[in-house]
Design a protein around this motif. Structure first.
Motif, PDB file in Angstrom:
ATOM      1  N   TYR A   1      -0.131  -4.704   4.087  1.00  0.00           N
ATOM      2  CA  TYR A   1      -0.102  -3.301   4.024  1.00  0.00           C
ATOM      3  C   TYR A   1      -1.381  -2.535   4.028  1.00  0.00           C
ATOM      4  CZ  TYR A   1       5.063  -3.600   2.857  1.00  0.00           C
ATOM      5  OH  TYR A   1       6.182  -3.796   3.050  1.00  0.00           O
ATOM      6  N   LEU A   2      -2.457  -3.018   3.614  1.00  0.00           N
ATOM      7  CA  LEU A   2      -3.611  -2.498   3.634  1.00  0.00           C
ATOM      8  C   LEU A   2      -4.152  -2.279   5.084  1.00  0.00           C
ATOM      9  CD1 LEU A   2      -5.958  -3.757   0.631  1.00  0.00           C
ATOM     10  CD2 LEU A   2      -4.869  -1.588   1.145  1.00  0.00           C
ATOM     11  N   GLN A   3      -3.737  -3.366   5.913  1.00  0.00           N
ATOM     12  CA  GLN A   3      -4.128  -3.423   7.220  1.00  0.00           C
ATOM     13  C   GLN A   3      -3.168  -2.384   7.968  1.00  0.00           C
ATOM     14  OE1 GLN A   3      -3.337  -7.138   9.221  1.00  0.00           O
ATOM     15  NE2 GLN A   3      -4.733  -6.623  11.123  1.00  0.00           N
TER      16      GLN A   3
ATOM     17  N   GLY B   1     -10.272  -1.400   0.982  1.00  0.00           N
ATOM     18  CA  GLY B   1      -9.559  -2.069  -0.276  1.00  0.00           C
ATOM     19  C   GLY B   1     -10.331  -2.324  -1.319  1.00  0.00           C
ATOM     20  N   LYS B   2     -11.563  -2.615  -1.209  1.00  0.00           N
ATOM     21  CA  LYS B   2     -12.612  -2.771  -2.456  1.00  0.00           C
ATOM     22  C   LYS B   2     -13.086  -1.644  -3.222  1.00  0.00           C
ATOM     23  CE  LYS B   2     -11.106  -7.073  -2.448  1.00  0.00           C
ATOM     24  NZ  LYS B   2     -11.544  -8.276  -2.601  1.00  0.00           N
ATOM     25  N   LYS B   3     -12.832  -0.643  -2.635  1.00  0.00           N
ATOM     26  CA  LYS B   3     -13.244   0.595  -2.953  1.00  0.00           C
ATOM     27  C   LYS B   3     -12.445   1.527  -3.848  1.00  0.00           C
ATOM     28  CE  LYS B   3     -14.887   3.332   0.347  1.00  0.00           C
ATOM     29  NZ  LYS B   3     -15.176   4.269   1.612  1.00  0.00           N
TER      30      LYS B   3
ATOM     31  N   LYS C   1      -5.343   8.271  -0.418  1.00  0.00           N
ATOM     32  CA  LYS C   1      -4.701   7.929  -1.662  1.00  0.00           C
ATOM     33  C   LYS C   1      -3.179   7.789  -1.459  1.00  0.00           C
ATOM     34  CE  LYS C   1      -8.352  10.356  -4.387  1.00  0.00           C
ATOM     35  NZ  LYS C   1      -8.636  11.793  -5.276  1.00  0.00           N
ATOM     36  N   ARG C   2      -2.760   8.741  -0.723  1.00  0.00           N
ATOM     37  CA  ARG C   2      -1.324   9.007  -0.299  1.00  0.00           C
ATOM     38  C   ARG C   2      -0.739   7.478   0.377  1.00  0.00           C
ATOM     39  NH1 ARG C   2       1.778  12.569  -2.599  1.00  0.00           N
ATOM     40  NH2 ARG C   2       0.554  14.647  -2.684  1.00  0.00           N
ATOM     41  N   ARG C   3      -1.595   7.190   1.166  1.00  0.00           N
ATOM     42  CA  ARG C   3      -1.180   5.985   1.819  1.00  0.00           C
ATOM     43  C   ARG C   3      -1.135   4.571   0.664  1.00  0.00           C
ATOM     44  NH1 ARG C   3      -5.328   5.386   6.313  1.00  0.00           N
ATOM     45  NH2 ARG C   3      -6.172   7.430   5.664  1.00  0.00           N
ATOM     46  N   THR C   4      -2.228   4.598  -0.080  1.00  0.00           N
ATOM     47  CA  THR C   4      -2.244   3.563  -1.058  1.00  0.00           C
ATOM     48  C   THR C   4      -0.898   3.664  -1.960  1.00  0.00           C
ATOM     49  OG1 THR C   4      -4.546   3.492  -0.871  1.00  0.00           O
ATOM     50  CG2 THR C   4      -3.851   2.486  -2.785  1.00  0.00           C
ATOM     51  N   ASN C   5      -0.480   5.138  -2.265  1.00  0.00           N
ATOM     52  CA  ASN C   5       0.216   5.356  -3.320  1.00  0.00           C
ATOM     53  C   ASN C   5       1.642   4.797  -2.486  1.00  0.00           C
ATOM     54  OD1 ASN C   5       0.487   6.644  -5.928  1.00  0.00           O
ATOM     55  ND2 ASN C   5       1.527   8.507  -4.922  1.00  0.00           N
TER      56      ASN C   5
ATOM     57  N   ALA D   1       4.720   1.550  -3.770  1.00  0.00           N
ATOM     58  CA  ALA D   1       6.092   1.281  -3.781  1.00  0.00           C
ATOM     59  C   ALA D   1       6.947   0.276  -2.978  1.00  0.00           C
ATOM     60  CB  ALA D   1       6.582   2.825  -3.530  1.00  0.00           C
ATOM     61  N   LEU D   2       6.017  -0.207  -2.227  1.00  0.00           N
ATOM     62  CA  LEU D   2       6.731  -1.099  -1.055  1.00  0.00           C
ATOM     63  C   LEU D   2       6.748  -2.679  -1.492  1.00  0.00           C
ATOM     64  CD1 LEU D   2       5.031   0.418   2.071  1.00  0.00           C
ATOM     65  CD2 LEU D   2       7.649   0.696   1.162  1.00  0.00           C
ATOM     66  N   LEU D   3       5.765  -3.198  -2.395  1.00  0.00           N
ATOM     67  CA  LEU D   3       5.134  -4.374  -2.799  1.00  0.00           C
ATOM     68  C   LEU D   3       6.576  -5.236  -2.999  1.00  0.00           C
ATOM     69  CD1 LEU D   3       2.031  -3.924  -4.686  1.00  0.00           C
ATOM     70  CD2 LEU D   3       2.234  -4.448  -2.320  1.00  0.00           C
ATOM     71  N   HIS D   4       7.496  -4.837  -3.532  1.00  0.00           N
ATOM     72  CA  HIS D   4       8.468  -5.468  -4.079  1.00  0.00           C
ATOM     73  C   HIS D   4       9.831  -5.325  -3.301  1.00  0.00           C
ATOM     74  CE1 HIS D   4       9.444  -1.586  -5.434  1.00  0.00           C
ATOM     75  NE2 HIS D   4      10.874  -1.917  -6.080  1.00  0.00           N
TER      76      HIS D   4
END
Length: 247
Positions: free
Chosen positions: A119-121, A129-131, A141-145, A149-152
């Motif tokens: 998903y990070l890619q 990712g490490k920042k 921030k929006r994209r990480t947010n 919600a998608l991981l599960h």
């Protein structure tokens, strides 16, 4: 996917109800838009759907499960929530945030790490990712947010103003992802926005609400056709909700 029947909610101390007999439903597999002016009851409705707020009365079902104490935990596993406010720990990195949220869903080890990396890619964040998140732009921030919600692998993704305050490139990436995610994974999406042009291009069906009630529901193109005096969904929206500025 979602069925709301005769929903009522008045917050303690409020002079007016947030919801006054709201009813609507959307079938599974759709991208559905919940639209309305400020104070229409959109966020209250989403909070009730997610089990964060209890309705005064009415019936809410998600995938034929009543949103009540008996089914709340089962429903949590079926939905992913992207709130309007950024729900990340600013002092942690994106990777650390996503591991934490993945753990809350019971995900661990290599499968979780592989999902995060994918998903990070996909969202253009692999090099960040490490920042720490506080160093991110609004769009990052929006994209990480959204990733959180998608991981599960939810069956229903609920997004409250997911493109608010982001740059054009981030908005385009988010909207393209949602279309592909719905089409390829068959995931249902419930989405709110004040951007009516965006909603018209994204949503299969929309429900327009105002003052806690349903005003209009249907496919955007059909709603425009039903109003010959209106050129687009935004004009249909204004026709039914008025021109007065809302607080």
């Amino acid at each position: 996917m979602v069925s709301v029947q005769n929903l009522h909610k008045t917050y303690r101390g409020a002079l007016e109800p947030s919801l006054s007999g709201l009813s609507f439903s959307f079938p599974q597999g759709r991208i559905a838009g919940l639209l309305g002016p400020n104070g229409a009851g959109k966020t209250t409705t989403i909070s009730i759907l997610c089990g964060l707020v209890k309705a005064d009365s009415g019936d809410v079902r998600l995938f034929d499960l009543h949103q009540d104490a008996h089914h709340r935990e089962a429903i949590k596993k079926l939905i992913g929530i992207v709130p309007q406010q950024i729900a990340l720990f600013p002092q942690l990195s994106a990777w650390e945030n996503l591991v934490y949220f993945g753990n809350l869903y019971g995900l661990k080890g290599k499968p979780l790490y592989a999902s995060i990396a994918t998903y990070l890619q996909r969202f253009g964040l692999e090099s960040a990712g490490k920042k720490e998140v506080y160093k991110f732009s609004g769009g990052m921030k929006r994209r990480t947010n959204i990733i959180a919600a998608l991981l599960h692998n939810p069956k229903l993704l609920i997004l409250d103003e997911p493109t608010a305050g982001v740059d054009v490139q981030s908005r385009n990436m988010i909207l393209q992802f949602l279309k592909e995610y719905n089409r390829q994974q068959g995931v249902s999406i419930l989405y709110t926005s004040h951007l009516l042009e965006e909603a018209q291009s994204l949503c299969d069906e929309v429900a327009i609400i105002d003052q806690g009630r349903l005003v209009l529901q249907g496919q955007p193109s059909q709603l425009v056709q039903q109003h010959p005096e209106c050129r687009n969904l935004e004009e249909v929206f204004l026709h039914h909700t008025g021109l007065a500025v809302r607080d």
